[in-house]
Every structure is written in structure tokens, then in C-alpha cells.
Design a protein around this motif. Structure first.
Motif, PDB file in Angstrom:
ATOM      1  N   ILE A 139      32.948  43.548  47.302  1.00  0.00           N
ATOM      2  CA  ILE A 139      31.731  44.312  47.028  1.00  0.00           C
ATOM      3  C   ILE A 139      31.222  44.899  48.340  1.00  0.00           C
ATOM      4  O   ILE A 139      31.001  44.164  49.306  1.00  0.00           O
ATOM      5  CB  ILE A 139      30.677  43.420  46.341  1.00  0.00           C
ATOM      6  N   ILE A 140      31.070  46.232  48.338  1.00  0.00           N
ATOM      7  CA  ILE A 140      30.659  46.932  49.556  1.00  0.00           C
ATOM      8  C   ILE A 140      29.568  47.955  49.227  1.00  0.00           C
ATOM      9  O   ILE A 140      29.347  48.300  48.072  1.00  0.00           O
ATOM     10  CB  ILE A 140      31.850  47.654  50.246  1.00  0.00           C
ATOM     11  N   GLU A 141      28.923  48.450  50.256  1.00  0.00           N
ATOM     12  CA  GLU A 141      27.914  49.487  50.086  1.00  0.00           C
ATOM     13  C   GLU A 141      28.585  50.851  50.017  1.00  0.00           C
ATOM     14  O   GLU A 141      29.689  51.044  50.538  1.00  0.00           O
ATOM     15  CB  GLU A 141      26.922  49.440  51.238  1.00  0.00           C
ATOM     16  N   ALA A 142      27.914  51.798  49.397  1.00  0.00           N
ATOM     17  CA  ALA A 142      28.445  53.151  49.241  1.00  0.00           C
ATOM     18  C   ALA A 142      28.769  53.774  50.598  1.00  0.00           C
ATOM     19  O   ALA A 142      29.761  54.504  50.723  1.00  0.00           O
ATOM     20  CB  ALA A 142      27.455  54.019  48.473  1.00  0.00           C
ATOM     21  N   LYS A 143      27.993  53.481  51.586  1.00  0.00           N
ATOM     22  CA  LYS A 143      28.221  54.038  52.931  1.00  0.00           C
ATOM     23  C   LYS A 143      29.593  53.612  53.466  1.00  0.00           C
ATOM     24  O   LYS A 143      30.318  54.422  54.038  1.00  0.00           O
ATOM     25  CB  LYS A 143      27.109  53.575  53.873  1.00  0.00           C
ATOM     26  N   THR A 144      29.963  52.373  53.244  1.00  0.00           N
ATOM     27  CA  THR A 144      31.268  51.868  53.685  1.00  0.00           C
ATOM     28  C   THR A 144      32.379  52.588  52.942  1.00  0.00           C
ATOM     29  O   THR A 144      33.391  52.976  53.531  1.00  0.00           O
ATOM     30  CB  THR A 144      31.352  50.346  53.451  1.00  0.00           C
ATOM     31  N   TYR A 145      32.189  52.772  51.635  1.00  0.00           N
ATOM     32  CA  TYR A 145      33.177  53.512  50.846  1.00  0.00           C
ATOM     33  C   TYR A 145      33.323  54.939  51.360  1.00  0.00           C
ATOM     34  O   TYR A 145      34.434  55.447  51.510  1.00  0.00           O
ATOM     35  CB  TYR A 145      32.791  53.529  49.359  1.00  0.00           C
ATOM     36  N   LEU A 146      32.213  55.607  51.596  1.00  0.00           N
ATOM     37  CA  LEU A 146      32.262  57.005  52.031  1.00  0.00           C
ATOM     38  C   LEU A 146      32.966  57.165  53.375  1.00  0.00           C
ATOM     39  O   LEU A 146      33.708  58.132  53.575  1.00  0.00           O
ATOM     40  CB  LEU A 146      30.851  57.595  52.091  1.00  0.00           C
ATOM     41  N   LYS A 147      32.775  56.221  54.268  1.00  0.00           N
ATOM     42  CA  LYS A 147      33.486  56.270  55.550  1.00  0.00           C
ATOM     43  C   LYS A 147      34.996  56.224  55.314  1.00  0.00           C
ATOM     44  O   LYS A 147      35.752  56.968  55.937  1.00  0.00           O
ATOM     45  CB  LYS A 147      33.052  55.117  56.463  1.00  0.00           C
ATOM     46  N   ASP A 148      35.421  55.368  54.400  1.00  0.00           N
ATOM     47  CA  ASP A 148      36.835  55.265  54.063  1.00  0.00           C
ATOM     48  C   ASP A 148      37.324  56.548  53.392  1.00  0.00           C
ATOM     49  O   ASP A 148      38.387  57.069  53.728  1.00  0.00           O
ATOM     50  CB  ASP A 148      37.064  54.061  53.141  1.00  0.00           C
ATOM     51  N   ALA A 149      36.531  57.068  52.450  1.00  0.00           N
ATOM     52  CA  ALA A 149      36.923  58.282  51.723  1.00  0.00           C
ATOM     53  C   ALA A 149      37.049  59.478  52.662  1.00  0.00           C
ATOM     54  O   ALA A 149      37.957  60.303  52.505  1.00  0.00           O
ATOM     55  CB  ALA A 149      35.918  58.584  50.613  1.00  0.00           C
ATOM     56  N   LEU A 150      36.171  59.566  53.630  1.00  0.00           N
ATOM     57  CA  LEU A 150      36.205  60.691  54.569  1.00  0.00           C
ATOM     58  C   LEU A 150      37.464  60.701  55.428  1.00  0.00           C
ATOM     59  O   LEU A 150      37.878  61.740  55.925  1.00  0.00           O
ATOM     60  CB  LEU A 150      34.961  60.686  55.460  1.00  0.00           C
ATOM     61  N   GLU A 151      38.084  59.538  55.578  1.00  0.00           N
ATOM     62  CA  GLU A 151      39.308  59.437  56.370  1.00  0.00           C
ATOM     63  C   GLU A 151      40.570  59.552  55.510  1.00  0.00           C
ATOM     64  O   GLU A 151      41.679  59.539  56.044  1.00  0.00           O
ATOM     65  CB  GLU A 151      39.314  58.116  57.138  1.00  0.00           C
ATOM     66  N   SER A 152      40.397  59.668  54.198  1.00  0.00           N
ATOM     67  CA  SER A 152      41.541  59.752  53.294  1.00  0.00           C
ATOM     68  C   SER A 152      42.088  61.168  53.228  1.00  0.00           C
ATOM     69  O   SER A 152      41.389  62.126  53.501  1.00  0.00           O
ATOM     70  CB  SER A 152      41.134  59.316  51.885  1.00  0.00           C
ATOM     71  N   ASP A 153      43.359  61.277  52.824  1.00  0.00           N
ATOM     72  CA  ASP A 153      43.989  62.569  52.641  1.00  0.00           C
ATOM     73  C   ASP A 153      43.668  63.166  51.277  1.00  0.00           C
ATOM     74  O   ASP A 153      43.769  64.376  51.087  1.00  0.00           O
ATOM     75  CB  ASP A 153      45.523  62.425  52.785  1.00  0.00           C
ATOM     76  N   MET A 154      43.317  62.290  50.333  1.00  0.00           N
ATOM     77  CA  MET A 154      43.026  62.759  48.968  1.00  0.00           C
ATOM     78  C   MET A 154      41.954  61.867  48.369  1.00  0.00           C
ATOM     79  O   MET A 154      42.009  60.645  48.493  1.00  0.00           O
ATOM     80  CB  MET A 154      44.292  62.660  48.117  1.00  0.00           C
ATOM     81  N   GLN A 155      40.958  62.488  47.745  1.00  0.00           N
ATOM     82  CA  GLN A 155      39.917  61.752  47.028  1.00  0.00           C
ATOM     83  C   GLN A 155      39.907  62.241  45.588  1.00  0.00           C
ATOM     84  O   GLN A 155      39.943  63.442  45.335  1.00  0.00           O
ATOM     85  CB  GLN A 155      38.519  61.973  47.631  1.00  0.00           C
ATOM     86  N   LEU A 156      39.833  61.286  44.659  1.00  0.00           N
ATOM     87  CA  LEU A 156      39.787  61.624  43.242  1.00  0.00           C
ATOM     88  C   LEU A 156      38.608  60.896  42.602  1.00  0.00           C
ATOM     89  O   LEU A 156      38.337  59.734  42.928  1.00  0.00           O
ATOM     90  CB  LEU A 156      41.077  61.202  42.535  1.00  0.00           C
ATOM     91  N   PHE A 157      37.931  61.556  41.684  1.00  0.00           N
ATOM     92  CA  PHE A 157      36.801  60.981  40.957  1.00  0.00           C
ATOM     93  C   PHE A 157      37.196  60.875  39.501  1.00  0.00           C
ATOM     94  O   PHE A 157      37.490  61.876  38.852  1.00  0.00           O
ATOM     95  CB  PHE A 157      35.575  61.903  41.106  1.00  0.00           C
ATOM     96  N   ILE A 158      37.240  59.659  38.994  1.00  0.00           N
ATOM     97  CA  ILE A 158      37.667  59.437  37.599  1.00  0.00           C
ATOM     98  C   ILE A 158      36.576  58.672  36.862  1.00  0.00           C
ATOM     99  O   ILE A 158      36.144  57.649  37.267  1.00  0.00           O
ATOM    100  CB  ILE A 158      39.014  58.679  37.537  1.00  0.00           C
TER     101      ILE A 158
END
Length: 158
Positions: A139-158
Motif C-alpha cells: 500500500i503506497i501513496e499516489a505520489k509514490t505511484y506517480l513517481k514510478d509512472a513518470l519513469e515508465s516507458d508505457m502507462q496504461l489506465f484500465i
């Protein structure tokens, strides 16, 4: 390869969850690092039906727990659910084609070390306790997730 894919799982629908897990498993087979972040209705996918509890919950949290899917196999279809008849037809079609069920894709993703994260605020609002989820879920905060997502090559919303 050092490629990264990030999936935000917001839906609590069987077919959408299946699509996300198929992509996660396939990406891992291609040696892509995969993060799945579960928020609100998506949390039902990583809920362990054997670990549900009603202790120390408000009346609303108890009602929410009672009325919602208890785990991945109870998720409804996004379209043509027809009080569960549509899902029954789909799962039989899956079996007829000797394709894996949703639970098998979830188990595969767990074995392939997909990273599972839950939105802390969603968990709190929905009234879940950390022990009600699969053990791999952090369980993490949205800010932690967003930091990870910003470094990803692909983001998908399902």
C-alpha cells in the motif's frame, strides 16, 4: 532491455482486469518490468476472499464489504453481465477455448514478480485492511505511484 510498463487498475470488471493481467504477464515474458497500481474498484482484483474481515469496521465499511466482489472470480463483466449470466457464458467460452481464467493470469503475474501496489487513500476510503489483500500487495501513496509512472516507458489506465 530495461523497459518499464505501468498499469493503473481502476476498474473492477472481470474482462478489464483480465486485459490488464494479460498485458502484465506478456510484458514480463518480454522482460519488461511491470508495476500495477490498484485504486478504488480495481482493489477487488487483489482482494483475498479468504482473508476478509468485518472487525473494527464502520457500518458503511461492513456494507461495502458485504455488497462488493470478494475477489477476482466474483468480478462482474463490464458489458452484457446480465446478472451474472453473461459472465457465466464468457467463462464457459474461455474453458471451451482452453484459455486461462482471470485467476490464472493473476497467479502468473504474482509468480513473474509483477509489482503490486494499492492506493492508500482508496484502501482507506473503501474500508479495507492491509491483511485483506494478496501478500504481494504494497500500500503506497499516489505520489509514490506517480513517481514510478513518470519513469515508465508505457502507462496504461484500465
Amino acid at each position: 532491455m530495461d523497459k518499464r510498463m505501468n498499469l493503473l487498475m481502476f476498474s473492477g470488471d472481470y474482462d478489464k482486469a483480465m486485459a490488464g493481467l494479460i498485458l502484465a504477464n506478456t510484458a514480463r515474458e518480454l522482460d519488461v518490468d511491470v508495476t500495477m497500481f490498484f485504486a478504488f474498484w480495481g482493489l477487488f482484483l487483489v482482494r483475498d476472499p479468504d482473508k476478509m474481515t468485518f472487525e473494527d469496521k464502520t457500518i458503511y465499511e461492513k456494507i461495502m464489504g458485504w455488497m462488493t466482489p470478494k475477489g477476482p472470480e466474483e468480478l462482474p463483466l463490464s458489458k452484457m453481465n446480465f446478472s451474472g449470466l453473461g459472465k457465466l457464458m464468457l467463462t464457459e467460452m474461455i474453458e471451451d477455448n482452453e484459455a486461462p481464467k482471470l485467476i490464472h493470469f493473476l497467479k502468473g503475474a504474482r509468480k513473474k514478480n509483477v509489482k503490486f501496489y494499492a492506493c492508500k487513500l482508496s484502501v482507506d476510503i473503501m474500508g479495507f485492511k492491509p491483511e485483506e489483500f494478496i501478500p504481494e500487495l504494497e500500500i503506497i501513496e499516489a505520489k509514490t505511484y506517480l513517481k514510478d509512472a513518470l519513469e515508465s516507458d508505457m502507462q496504461l489506465f484500465i
